[in-house]
Design a protein around this motif. Structure first.
Motif, PDB file in Angstrom:
ATOM      1  N   TRP A   1       5.971  -9.732  10.618  1.00 17.08           N
ATOM      2  CA  TRP A   1       7.338 -10.275  10.629  1.00 17.08           C
ATOM      3  C   TRP A   1       8.363  -9.236  10.204  1.00 17.08           C
ATOM      4  O   TRP A   1       9.413  -9.090  10.821  1.00 17.08           O
ATOM      5  N   ARG A   2       8.026  -8.486   9.141  1.00 22.37           N
ATOM      6  CA  ARG A   2       9.016  -7.566   8.566  1.00 22.37           C
ATOM      7  C   ARG A   2       9.074  -6.233   9.295  1.00 22.37           C
ATOM      8  O   ARG A   2      10.148  -5.653   9.479  1.00 22.37           O
ATOM      9  N   PHE A   3       7.930  -5.720   9.726  1.00 21.18           N
ATOM     10  CA  PHE A   3       7.892  -4.366  10.290  1.00 21.18           C
ATOM     11  C   PHE A   3       7.284  -4.305  11.693  1.00 21.18           C
ATOM     12  O   PHE A   3       7.270  -3.233  12.299  1.00 21.18           O
ATOM     13  N   GLY A   4       6.745  -5.387  12.140  1.00 20.25           N
ATOM     14  CA  GLY A   4       6.177  -5.397  13.480  1.00 20.25           C
ATOM     15  C   GLY A   4       4.833  -4.731  13.597  1.00 20.25           C
ATOM     16  O   GLY A   4       4.381  -4.413  14.702  1.00 20.25           O
ATOM     17  N   GLY A   5       4.156  -4.511  12.484  1.00 19.56           N
ATOM     18  CA  GLY A   5       2.845  -3.867  12.524  1.00 19.56           C
ATOM     19  C   GLY A   5       2.244  -3.735  11.153  1.00 19.56           C
ATOM     20  O   GLY A   5       2.896  -3.983  10.137  1.00 19.56           O
TER      21      GLY A   5
ATOM     22  N   GLY B   1      -6.259   8.026   7.949  1.00 20.28           N
ATOM     23  CA  GLY B   1      -5.028   8.658   7.513  1.00 20.28           C
ATOM     24  C   GLY B   1      -3.927   7.622   7.341  1.00 20.28           C
ATOM     25  O   GLY B   1      -4.065   6.462   7.704  1.00 20.28           O
ATOM     26  N   TRP B   2      -2.807   8.068   6.799  1.00 20.19           N
ATOM     27  CA  TRP B   2      -1.701   7.154   6.522  1.00 20.19           C
ATOM     28  C   TRP B   2      -0.837   6.989   7.768  1.00 20.19           C
ATOM     29  O   TRP B   2      -0.351   7.944   8.351  1.00 20.19           O
ATOM     30  N   GLN B   3      -0.672   5.759   8.168  1.00 23.80           N
ATOM     31  CA  GLN B   3       0.166   5.467   9.320  1.00 23.80           C
ATOM     32  C   GLN B   3       0.907   4.166   9.049  1.00 23.80           C
ATOM     33  O   GLN B   3       0.308   3.083   9.041  1.00 23.80           O
ATOM     34  N   ALA B   4       2.206   4.249   8.826  1.00 27.33           N
ATOM     35  CA  ALA B   4       2.997   3.074   8.499  1.00 27.33           C
ATOM     36  C   ALA B   4       3.916   2.719   9.662  1.00 27.33           C
ATOM     37  O   ALA B   4       4.387   3.601  10.378  1.00 27.33           O
ATOM     38  N   PRO B   5       4.198   1.437   9.852  1.00 23.22           N
ATOM     39  CA  PRO B   5       5.140   1.048  10.909  1.00 23.22           C
ATOM     40  C   PRO B   5       6.547   1.528  10.574  1.00 23.22           C
ATOM     41  O   PRO B   5       6.863   1.782   9.408  1.00 23.22           O
TER      42      PRO B   5
ATOM     43  N   PRO C   1       0.841  -1.210   0.000  1.00 22.80           N
ATOM     44  CA  PRO C   1       0.000   0.000   0.000  1.00 22.80           C
ATOM     45  C   PRO C   1       0.867   1.248   0.000  1.00 22.80           C
ATOM     46  O   PRO C   1       1.960   1.266   0.566  1.00 22.80           O
ATOM     47  N   THR C   2       0.380   2.274  -0.677  1.00 26.30           N
ATOM     48  CA  THR C   2       1.152   3.509  -0.829  1.00 26.30           C
ATOM     49  C   THR C   2       0.385   4.689  -0.235  1.00 26.30           C
ATOM     50  O   THR C   2      -0.853   4.704  -0.248  1.00 26.30           O
ATOM     51  N   PRO C   3       1.119   5.688   0.273  1.00 28.14           N
ATOM     52  CA  PRO C   3       0.458   6.898   0.773  1.00 28.14           C
ATOM     53  C   PRO C   3       0.018   7.825  -0.345  1.00 28.14           C
ATOM     54  O   PRO C   3      -0.471   8.912  -0.091  1.00 28.14           O
TER      55      PRO C   3
ATOM     56  N   TYR D   1       8.804   1.009   7.127  1.00 32.01           N
ATOM     57  CA  TYR D   1       8.036   0.554   5.959  1.00 32.01           C
ATOM     58  C   TYR D   1       8.217   1.475   4.770  1.00 32.01           C
ATOM     59  O   TYR D   1       8.096   2.693   4.887  1.00 32.01           O
ATOM     60  N   GLN D   2       8.505   0.877   3.618  1.00 33.45           N
ATOM     61  CA  GLN D   2       8.523   1.576   2.344  1.00 33.45           C
ATOM     62  C   GLN D   2       7.809   0.694   1.330  1.00 33.45           C
ATOM     63  O   GLN D   2       8.102  -0.507   1.237  1.00 33.45           O
ATOM     64  N   PRO D   3       6.861   1.229   0.579  1.00 28.28           N
ATOM     65  CA  PRO D   3       6.181   0.400  -0.426  1.00 28.28           C
ATOM     66  C   PRO D   3       7.164  -0.091  -1.470  1.00 28.28           C
ATOM     67  O   PRO D   3       8.008   0.671  -1.951  1.00 28.28           O
TER      68      PRO D   3
END
Length: 377
Positions: free
Chosen positions: A325-329, A336-340, A34-36, A343-345
């Protein structure tokens, strides 16, 4: 090459399988990458993001058109009363599945009822169950009346649109009560018209193969020509106008992307012209040239409902495990956009996950086919 009726059905199943595979790519991107930003936004994205999203535009229109054509083929083996019962019952089942299992699969919960392509096909089937009592030319006229002028209603869109307007043309979100809302992602007007158009095209499938293929290629050419003509002058057919930017330092590739970036929600006339133009051409060329397709495409194309009902939940579950596993969330998009952290798409992740999903779905679909044969045997 043998151009028997089985070859005609082979082409339909193969094309359906191809668009199902593309649909899985879109849904894999939704969960694994997913992308912002909107992947179609040429200012924020890239050509790779753009085409990964745009190619999946082909899925819904081709799928709905083929549903109408398949309904016509089925009608040749059943009475009108039997077909009406089938279309009403099948359509109601699809709407029920969209409201329950499919909406749950997207969220693993019931915060929102998400009315997408399965709802649109189900409702369109129920309408078609009544339309089939009309002469075929009148069904074609109804299809044209729903598809061609529907962009005239764009000017009526607004934040305070009524429920019927949202469901029929505008789309949008409405809260039912605290904690539960409904999203009309696929408003019905153009999709009902499209399934009626597919039914109206049904007799073409009974033509001699060479004549049928010539017609499909001619129709595809006409649709693509109409798209170029209407789009180039912004005459009609899409709420987002196109402006030539070659003189402003824009390259030809970016200009092409801007030219084909048409409106999907709801599907504009130009969106339908380009996607159906490519779809009809593909149907004709598959029947003419493809002799040994990938078996997996035929497998998916012959079991489209099983694939659809399973793949969203499968992708969602795999993506949840991967993100934990990869980002913990999880990546949150609803408020709104909230990434762990970290995280980068990534399109590489998206395509690798897509391959894994298709592999797993091939295994599951084969198991389903074996089980259903066992039940019948």
């Amino acid at each position: 090459m043998n151009h028997s009726p089985s070859q005609r059905l082979f082409a339909i199943d193969l094309l359906r399988g191809l668009v199902i595979v593309l649909m899985a790519l879109d849904h894999t991107r939704d969960f694994f990458a997913p992308t912002p930003f909107n992947p179609l936004d040429l200012q924020l994205g890239s050509p790779a993001w753009f085409w990964t999203r745009w190619i999946t535009h082909l899925c819904a229109p081709i799928f709905v058109l083929l549903a109408g054509m398949s309904a016509y083929l089925r009608s040749k083996r059943r009475s009108k009363l039997e077909m009406t019962r089938y279309l009403l019952g099948r359509g109601a089942l699809l709407v029920l599945l969209e409201l329950t299992w499919v909406s749950f699969s997207w969220q693993f919960g019931f915060n929102v009822l998400i009315l997408q392509v399965i709802w649109a096909i189900g409702m369109a089937m129920m309408v078609l169950g009544l339309l089939i009592w009309l002469p075929l030319p009148l069904i074609a006229l109804v299809a044209a009346a729903l598809i061609l002028p529907h962009n005239l209603l764009d000017a009526w869109h607004g934040k305070d649109a009524s429920w019927p307007m949202m469901a029929w043309h505008q789309g949008g979100y409405r809260q039912l009560w605290p904690g539960l809302g409904v999203v009309f992602a696929y408003p019905l007007m153009p999709w009902v018209g499209l399934i009626a158009a597919g039914y109206s095209l049904g007799p073409v499938l009974a033509w001699e193969p060479a004549r049928r293929q010539r017609f499909l290629l001619s129709a595809a050419t006409a649709l693509l020509f109409a798209f170029v003509l209407l789009r180039s002058g912004n005459f009609y057919g899409d709420p987002h106008s196109w402006q030539a930017r070659l003189g402003q330092g824009s390259g030809l590739a970016l200009e092409l992307m801007a030219f084909v970036d048409v409106h999907k929600y709801p599907p504009s006339l130009l969106y339908l012209c380009i996607t159906l133009g490519l779809g009809l051409a593909a149907l004709a060329l598959i029947e003419r040239w493809v002799q040994h397709p990938l078996r997996v495409l035929m497998l998916f194309g012959s079991r489209p409902m099983f694939f659809y009902l399973v793949h969203i939940a499968l992708i969602h579950a795999l993506a949840w495990v991967y993100m934990q596993w990869r980002f913990g969330g999880q990546v949150l998009e609803h408020q709104g956009w909230q990434a762990p952290p970290g995280y980068q798409p990534s399109l590489l992740v998206c395509y690798l996950a897509w391959f894994l999903v298709l592999l797993l779905m091939a295994v599951l679909t084969r198991l389903w086919v074996r089980q259903t044969r066992h039940w019948r045997g």
